[in-house]
Design a protein around this motif. Structure first.
Motif, PDB file in Angstrom:
ATOM      1  N   LEU A  36       0.368  -0.976  -0.075  1.00  0.00           N
ATOM      2  CA  LEU A  36       0.149  -0.274  -0.268  1.00  0.00           C
ATOM      3  C   LEU A  36       1.073   1.435   0.173  1.00  0.00           C
ATOM      4  O   LEU A  36       0.310   2.320  -0.885  1.00  0.00           O
ATOM      5  N   ASN A  37       2.228   1.561   0.532  1.00  0.00           N
ATOM      6  CA  ASN A  37       2.723   2.477   0.462  1.00  0.00           C
ATOM      7  C   ASN A  37       3.447   2.783  -0.068  1.00  0.00           C
ATOM      8  O   ASN A  37       3.465   3.974  -1.057  1.00  0.00           O
ATOM      9  N   GLU A  93       1.986   1.504  -3.232  1.00  0.00           N
ATOM     10  CA  GLU A  93       1.145   2.127  -4.567  1.00  0.00           C
ATOM     11  C   GLU A  93       0.915   3.968  -4.314  1.00  0.00           C
ATOM     12  O   GLU A  93       0.536   4.438  -5.000  1.00  0.00           O
ATOM     13  N   LEU A  94       0.115   4.035  -2.838  1.00  0.00           N
ATOM     14  CA  LEU A  94       0.344   5.517  -2.607  1.00  0.00           C
ATOM     15  C   LEU A  94       2.055   6.256  -2.595  1.00  0.00           C
ATOM     16  O   LEU A  94       1.351   7.632  -3.480  1.00  0.00           O
ATOM     17  N   ARG A 122      -8.523   6.966  -4.218  1.00  0.00           N
ATOM     18  CA  ARG A 122      -7.534   6.367  -4.040  1.00  0.00           C
ATOM     19  C   ARG A 122      -6.358   6.670  -3.324  1.00  0.00           C
ATOM     20  O   ARG A 122      -5.865   5.544  -1.823  1.00  0.00           O
ATOM     21  N   GLU A 158      -8.192   6.409   0.763  1.00  0.00           N
ATOM     22  CA  GLU A 158      -8.677   5.911   0.777  1.00  0.00           C
ATOM     23  C   GLU A 158      -7.200   4.954   1.904  1.00  0.00           C
ATOM     24  O   GLU A 158      -7.436   4.361   2.313  1.00  0.00           O
ATOM     25  N   ILE A 159      -6.014   4.391   0.294  1.00  0.00           N
ATOM     26  CA  ILE A 159      -5.193   4.526   1.210  1.00  0.00           C
ATOM     27  C   ILE A 159      -4.641   4.262   2.277  1.00  0.00           C
ATOM     28  O   ILE A 159      -3.849   4.302   3.429  1.00  0.00           O
ATOM     29  N   GLU A 160      -4.050   5.988   2.480  1.00  0.00           N
ATOM     30  CA  GLU A 160      -3.791   6.475   3.986  1.00  0.00           C
ATOM     31  C   GLU A 160      -4.713   6.447   5.225  1.00  0.00           C
ATOM     32  O   GLU A 160      -4.415   6.287   5.905  1.00  0.00           O
ATOM     33  N   LYS A 172      -6.735   3.438   5.724  1.00  0.00           N
ATOM     34  CA  LYS A 172      -6.583   2.144   5.233  1.00  0.00           C
ATOM     35  C   LYS A 172      -4.958   2.108   6.716  1.00  0.00           C
ATOM     36  O   LYS A 172      -4.931   1.549   7.836  1.00  0.00           O
ATOM     37  N   LEU A 173      -4.261   2.794   5.730  1.00  0.00           N
ATOM     38  CA  LEU A 173      -2.812   2.956   7.021  1.00  0.00           C
ATOM     39  C   LEU A 173      -2.499   3.290   8.298  1.00  0.00           C
ATOM     40  O   LEU A 173      -2.036   2.754   8.995  1.00  0.00           O
ATOM     41  N   ASP A 228      -7.568  -5.552   3.402  1.00  0.00           N
ATOM     42  CA  ASP A 228      -7.186  -5.960   2.153  1.00  0.00           C
ATOM     43  C   ASP A 228      -6.213  -6.825   0.992  1.00  0.00           C
ATOM     44  O   ASP A 228      -6.254  -5.911   0.304  1.00  0.00           O
ATOM     45  N   GLU A 229      -5.691  -7.182   2.186  1.00  0.00           N
ATOM     46  CA  GLU A 229      -4.774  -8.246   1.333  1.00  0.00           C
ATOM     47  C   GLU A 229      -5.493  -9.424   0.601  1.00  0.00           C
ATOM     48  O   GLU A 229      -4.464  -9.708   0.131  1.00  0.00           O
TER      49      GLU A 229
END
Length: 158
Positions: free
Chosen positions: A14-15, A17-18, A61, A64-66, A68-69, A111-112
């Motif tokens: 995820l990091n 992708e961010l 997106r 969303e990622i921020e 989730k993390l 999420d994985e």
């Protein structure tokens, strides 16, 4: 909001992708919007509307990622003392007793999860049924197709 378990690999993915979205994709979209604006009338400019749609998707997106993390409880399974039992992050080899078929699953965060890659969510019925069980234990798990009996063959802390 509660903490959500995630493996180190999942958090790294995820990091990455961010970073890609913020450092590469976002500037590409901004350039595309600027180029489309240069063509004139925005009302009938398909390139402009497509670029704005991509920008909206990208920003959504990123958010969303921020999120989730920020709610992730990253668990490094290599630093957990092996108990011999099934816990979050382990790779477990089971035998479907009814079909006499051996399967290998890794228990990961929601999420994985990717069933095609044998990554099952910690909240899935199979994972919940296997949790805390040890090698040679038999577990009956209710599935949409009926109850299935699994025998735990191996638990690996990878």
């Amino acid at each position: 909001m509660k903490q959500v378990p995630m493996t180190v690999y999942g958090a790294d993915k995820l990091n990455k992708e961010l970073v890609y979205l913020k450092s590469t994709r976002r500037p590409e979209i901004i350039t595309a919007i600027a180029d489309a604006r240069a063509h004139g009338d925005l009302k009938e400019n398909a390139e402009y509307h497509a670029a704005r749609e991509q920008q909206s998707f990208c920003e959504g997106r990123i958010k969303e990622i921020e999120t989730k993390l920020s709610h992730a409880a990253v668990i490094d399974i290599t630093k957990v003392t092996p108990t011999g039992g099934v816990i979050f992050g382990v790779t477990v080899t089971v035998r479907n007793v009814d079909a006499d078929k051996t399967l290998v699953y890794r228990i990961v965060g929601d999420d994985e999860a990717d069933f095609k890659q044998n990554l099952i969510s910690v909240s899935s019925p199979i994972a919940r049924g296997l949790m805390s069980k040890k090698i040679n234990d038999e577990v009956i798990i209710a599935t949409p197709g009926g109850e299935v009996t699994y025998q735990i063959l191996k638990v690996e802390h990878l």
